[in-house]
Design an enzyme around this catalytic site. Structure first.
Site, mmCIF file in Angstrom:
data_model
loop_
_atom_site.group_PDB
_atom_site.id
_atom_site.type_symbol
_atom_site.label_atom_id
_atom_site.label_comp_id
_atom_site.label_asym_id
_atom_site.label_seq_id
_atom_site.Cartn_x
_atom_site.Cartn_y
_atom_site.Cartn_z
ATOM 1 C CB ILE A 11 -5.339 1.630 -8.026
ATOM 2 C CG1 ILE A 11 -4.552 0.067 -8.379
ATOM 3 C CG2 ILE A 11 -7.092 1.144 -8.083
ATOM 4 C CD1 ILE A 11 -4.557 -0.887 -7.246
ATOM 5 C CB SER A 123 -3.419 -6.696 -0.182
ATOM 6 O OG SER A 123 -2.141 -7.315 -0.807
ATOM 7 C CE1 TYR A 147 1.510 -2.365 0.838
ATOM 8 C CE2 TYR A 147 1.132 -5.085 0.779
ATOM 9 C CZ TYR A 147 0.720 -3.747 0.200
ATOM 10 O OH TYR A 147 -0.312 -3.572 -0.465
ATOM 11 C CE LYS A 151 -2.421 -1.870 1.447
ATOM 12 N NZ LYS A 151 -2.272 -0.251 1.091
ATOM 13 C CE1 TYR A 175 -8.710 -1.853 -3.857
ATOM 14 C CE2 TYR A 175 -6.731 -1.920 -4.164
ATOM 15 C CZ TYR A 175 -7.425 -1.021 -4.233
ATOM 16 O OH TYR A 175 -7.739 -0.297 -3.658
HETATM 17 P P1 NAD Z 1 1.126 3.444 -6.360
HETATM 18 O O1 NAD Z 1 1.725 3.778 -5.925
HETATM 19 O O2 NAD Z 1 0.883 3.338 -8.174
HETATM 20 O O3 NAD Z 1 0.006 4.814 -6.251
HETATM 21 C C1 NAD Z 1 -0.233 5.270 -4.417
HETATM 22 C C2 NAD Z 1 -0.185 6.293 -4.680
HETATM 23 O O4 NAD Z 1 0.331 6.630 -2.859
HETATM 24 C C3 NAD Z 1 1.125 7.272 -5.312
HETATM 25 O O5 NAD Z 1 0.917 8.340 -6.532
HETATM 26 C C4 NAD Z 1 1.892 8.060 -4.426
HETATM 27 O O6 NAD Z 1 2.565 9.397 -4.719
HETATM 28 C C5 NAD Z 1 0.771 8.472 -3.031
HETATM 29 N N1 NAD Z 1 1.800 8.477 -1.832
HETATM 30 C C6 NAD Z 1 2.026 7.568 -1.617
HETATM 31 N N2 NAD Z 1 2.436 7.991 0.276
HETATM 32 C C7 NAD Z 1 1.888 9.198 0.397
HETATM 33 C C8 NAD Z 1 2.149 9.942 0.947
HETATM 34 N N3 NAD Z 1 2.468 9.797 2.679
HETATM 35 N N4 NAD Z 1 1.031 10.970 0.931
HETATM 36 C C9 NAD Z 1 0.318 11.432 -0.346
HETATM 37 N N5 NAD Z 1 0.687 10.608 -1.486
HETATM 38 C C10 NAD Z 1 1.285 9.359 -0.842
HETATM 39 O O7 NAD Z 1 0.098 2.262 -6.456
HETATM 40 P P2 NAD Z 1 -1.630 1.396 -6.155
HETATM 41 O O8 NAD Z 1 -0.729 0.034 -7.000
HETATM 42 O O9 NAD Z 1 -2.042 2.946 -7.593
HETATM 43 O O10 NAD Z 1 -2.012 1.285 -5.278
HETATM 44 C C11 NAD Z 1 -2.578 2.100 -4.397
HETATM 45 C C12 NAD Z 1 -3.263 1.051 -3.187
HETATM 46 O O11 NAD Z 1 -3.589 0.186 -3.676
HETATM 47 C C13 NAD Z 1 -2.314 1.289 -2.819
HETATM 48 O O12 NAD Z 1 -2.369 1.557 -0.659
HETATM 49 C C14 NAD Z 1 -1.466 -0.204 -2.038
HETATM 50 O O13 NAD Z 1 -1.025 -0.980 -1.330
HETATM 51 C C15 NAD Z 1 -3.346 -0.755 -2.524
HETATM 52 N N6 NAD Z 1 -2.997 -1.912 -3.112
HETATM 53 C C16 NAD Z 1 -1.892 -2.312 -4.299
HETATM 54 C C17 NAD Z 1 -1.545 -3.519 -5.080
HETATM 55 C C18 NAD Z 1 -0.882 -3.783 -6.330
HETATM 56 O O14 NAD Z 1 -0.140 -4.581 -6.955
HETATM 57 N N7 NAD Z 1 -1.118 -2.598 -7.159
HETATM 58 C C19 NAD Z 1 -2.484 -4.192 -4.461
HETATM 59 C C20 NAD Z 1 -3.760 -4.474 -3.644
HETATM 60 C C21 NAD Z 1 -3.008 -3.188 -3.197
HETATM 61 C C1 UD1 Z 2 2.841 -9.201 -4.511
HETATM 62 C C2 UD1 Z 2 3.155 -8.902 -3.506
HETATM 63 C C3 UD1 Z 2 2.362 -9.169 -2.186
HETATM 64 C C4 UD1 Z 2 0.881 -8.602 -3.340
HETATM 65 C C5 UD1 Z 2 0.506 -8.107 -4.456
HETATM 66 C C6 UD1 Z 2 -0.534 -7.152 -5.168
HETATM 67 C C7 UD1 Z 2 5.006 -10.285 -2.854
HETATM 68 C C8 UD1 Z 2 6.777 -11.343 -1.452
HETATM 69 N N1 UD1 Z 2 4.260 -10.264 -2.848
HETATM 70 O O1 UD1 Z 2 2.166 -10.774 -4.950
HETATM 71 O O2 UD1 Z 2 2.180 -8.914 -1.196
HETATM 72 O O3 UD1 Z 2 -0.328 -8.316 -2.449
HETATM 73 O O4 UD1 Z 2 1.999 -8.512 -5.109
HETATM 74 O O5 UD1 Z 2 0.942 -6.316 -5.485
HETATM 75 O O6 UD1 Z 2 5.916 -9.495 -3.831
HETATM 76 N N2 UD1 Z 2 6.792 -14.106 -10.687
HETATM 77 C C9 UD1 Z 2 7.687 -14.374 -11.493
HETATM 78 N N3 UD1 Z 2 8.992 -13.180 -11.909
HETATM 79 C C10 UD1 Z 2 8.516 -12.077 -11.475
HETATM 80 C C11 UD1 Z 2 8.062 -11.576 -11.103
HETATM 81 C C12 UD1 Z 2 6.604 -12.829 -10.798
HETATM 82 O O7 UD1 Z 2 7.819 -15.476 -11.706
HETATM 83 O O8 UD1 Z 2 9.696 -11.784 -12.498
HETATM 84 C C13 UD1 Z 2 5.406 -14.514 -9.886
HETATM 85 C C14 UD1 Z 2 5.741 -14.541 -8.745
HETATM 86 O O9 UD1 Z 2 6.100 -15.929 -8.115
HETATM 87 C C15 UD1 Z 2 4.011 -15.138 -8.648
HETATM 88 C C16 UD1 Z 2 3.183 -14.628 -9.771
HETATM 89 O O10 UD1 Z 2 4.659 -14.420 -10.411
HETATM 90 O O11 UD1 Z 2 3.622 -16.432 -8.736
HETATM 91 C C17 UD1 Z 2 2.350 -12.812 -9.288
HETATM 92 O O12 UD1 Z 2 3.868 -11.891 -8.992
HETATM 93 P P1 UD1 Z 2 3.591 -10.490 -8.616
HETATM 94 O O13 UD1 Z 2 3.046 -10.026 -9.532
HETATM 95 O O14 UD1 Z 2 4.945 -9.994 -8.080
HETATM 96 O O15 UD1 Z 2 2.439 -10.646 -6.926
HETATM 97 P P2 UD1 Z 2 2.165 -11.869 -5.475
HETATM 98 O O16 UD1 Z 2 3.685 -12.685 -5.878
HETATM 99 O O17 UD1 Z 2 0.941 -12.209 -6.133
#
Ligand code: NAD
Ligand code: UD1
Length: 337
Positions: A11, A123, A147, A151, A175
């Protein structure tokens, strides 16, 4: 200047492009524990500019201080952290250390340097298993794994900081399910090992890296029995951060804001959309429910519209097309094949 922790990640890398487009200057601080320097190089090619990057860990107060000494930081977008739910159950202390302790060290460094504006990556997981959908920001909060708890704890820590000093400006962006990639197809999500999340798994199946997608559960109370989520294009999400920064000075309370589209799609619908976008078959089979999963989760995004003037603009077809462009051009992610 904006300090972007975790700016090399999925992101973060999309958000720094949006920051650049909006005219913000920024510095990335990342320890690359879950990302690659190649993502920064690719973003440099997209924006045609060198990016300021400091390699360091947010838990390292000295490393952070050197950033504040070197650059005139006035706000922070805080992405850095760990995000794998399953791993957090196995290694809770690691998650509390990186996510919670890391944020405490970061906020302490901000405070010592008079920097009081933070946009935090929260999240939809903080809503636990919501009683109804769509989800509004006033829904009760809970967590079912370390996790999610990290958050929630960070949200509460940031609220406490605001109570202690209400000149802080805090935006908690919740998000929903970020997917998709930059339209160039040169940056995107690059998970380590077997993807836990749906979209990267689908994309790797379509490109032939995985044989078959397991659909976790076919007996949820949803349109087709599979889980329903609010998938949001990462470029829309990135834009939400810029809009939050644009408005942050005007906020006089901690702002919790959903970033989602308001539309729920099932696993099967996402498979079909990906097949349409890629022209590839995505073989799937039904598998048992994944522990901890909920049936349905989607946002009411109207607060983001009212407060930030933000709405998601990209639909599932574009999400799938952009994911596919990234996946098919980079079957091994950022690793050189
Ligand atoms: P990502 O793992 O791609 O990015 C996280 C970045 O933080 C990475 O570049 C990693 O190297 C860096 N990092 C981790 N620990 C660190 C530390 N101690 N010091 C410095 N850098 C560090 O993940 P993302 O998908 O880009 O997510 C970004 C944020 O959004 C995270 O906090 C994640 O929990 C949150 N988030 C992500 C999702 C998702 O589905 N991707 C959903 C909800 C919230
Ligand atoms: C996951 C995380 C959640 C996080 C969110 C966004 C878990 C239990 N939860 O949620 O904490 O905030 O991602 O990053 O990991 N699915 C399949 N087959 C797969 C993978 C997923 O059927 O191989 C289904 C899941 O059951 C769900 C949907 O696809 O219904 C989305 O799954 P996923 O992408 O892992 O996101 P979340 O479950 O929403």
């Amino acid at each position: 200047m904006v300090l972007v922790t975790g700016g090399a990640g999925y992101i973060g890398s999309h958000t720094i492009i949006a920051l650049d487009e909006a005219g913000y200057d920024f510095v990335v601080f990342d320890n690359f524990c879950n990302s690659s320097k190649e993502s920064i190089t690719r973003v440099e090619n997209i924006i045609d500019k060198k990016i300021k990057v400091i390699e360091g860990d947010i838990r390292d107060a000295k490393a952070l201080q050197s950033v504040f000494d070197t650059y005139k930081i006035d706000s922070v977008i805080h992405f850095a952290g760990l995000k794998a739910v399953g791993e957090s159950v196995e290694k809770p202390l690691k998650y509390y250390d990186y996510n919670v302790n890391g944020t405490v060290v970061l906020c302490d460094a901000m405070s010592k340097n008079g920097v009081k504006k933070i946009v935090f990556s929260s999240s939809a997981t903080v809503y636990g298993d919501p009683a109804t959908t769509p989800i509004t920001e006033d829904f009760p909060l809970s967590a079912t794994n370390p996790y999610g708890r990290s958050k929630l704890m960070i949200e509460e820590i940031l609220r406490d900081i605001y109570v202690s000093d209400n000149s802080w400006k805090v935006v908690l962006l919740r998000y929903f399910n970020p997917v998709g990639a930059h339209e160039s197809g040169t940056i995107g999500e690059d998970p380590n090992g077997i993807p836990n999340n749906l979209m990267p798994f689908i994309a790797q199946t379509a490109v032939g890296k995985r044989d078959v997608l397991s659909v976790f559960g076919d007996d949820y109370d949803t349109k087709d029995g599979s889980g329903v989520r609010d998938y949001i294009h990462v470029v829309d999400l990135a834009d939400g951060h810029v809009k939050a920064l644009n408005k942050i000075d005007g906020f006089d309370e901690v702002m919790s804001i959903n970033l989602g589209t308001g539309n729920g799609y099932s696993v099967i619908e996402m498979v079909k959309a990906f097949e349409r976008a890629s022209g590839k078959k995505v073989p799937y089979k039904t598998a048992p429910r994944r522990s901890g999963d909920i049936a349905t989760c989607f946002a009411d995004p109207s607060y983001a519209k009212d407060i930030l003037g933000w709405v998601a603009t990209k639909g599932v077809d574009q999400m799938c097309e952009d994911s596919w462009r990234w996946q098919s051009n980079n079957p091994n992610g950022y690793a050189k094949s």
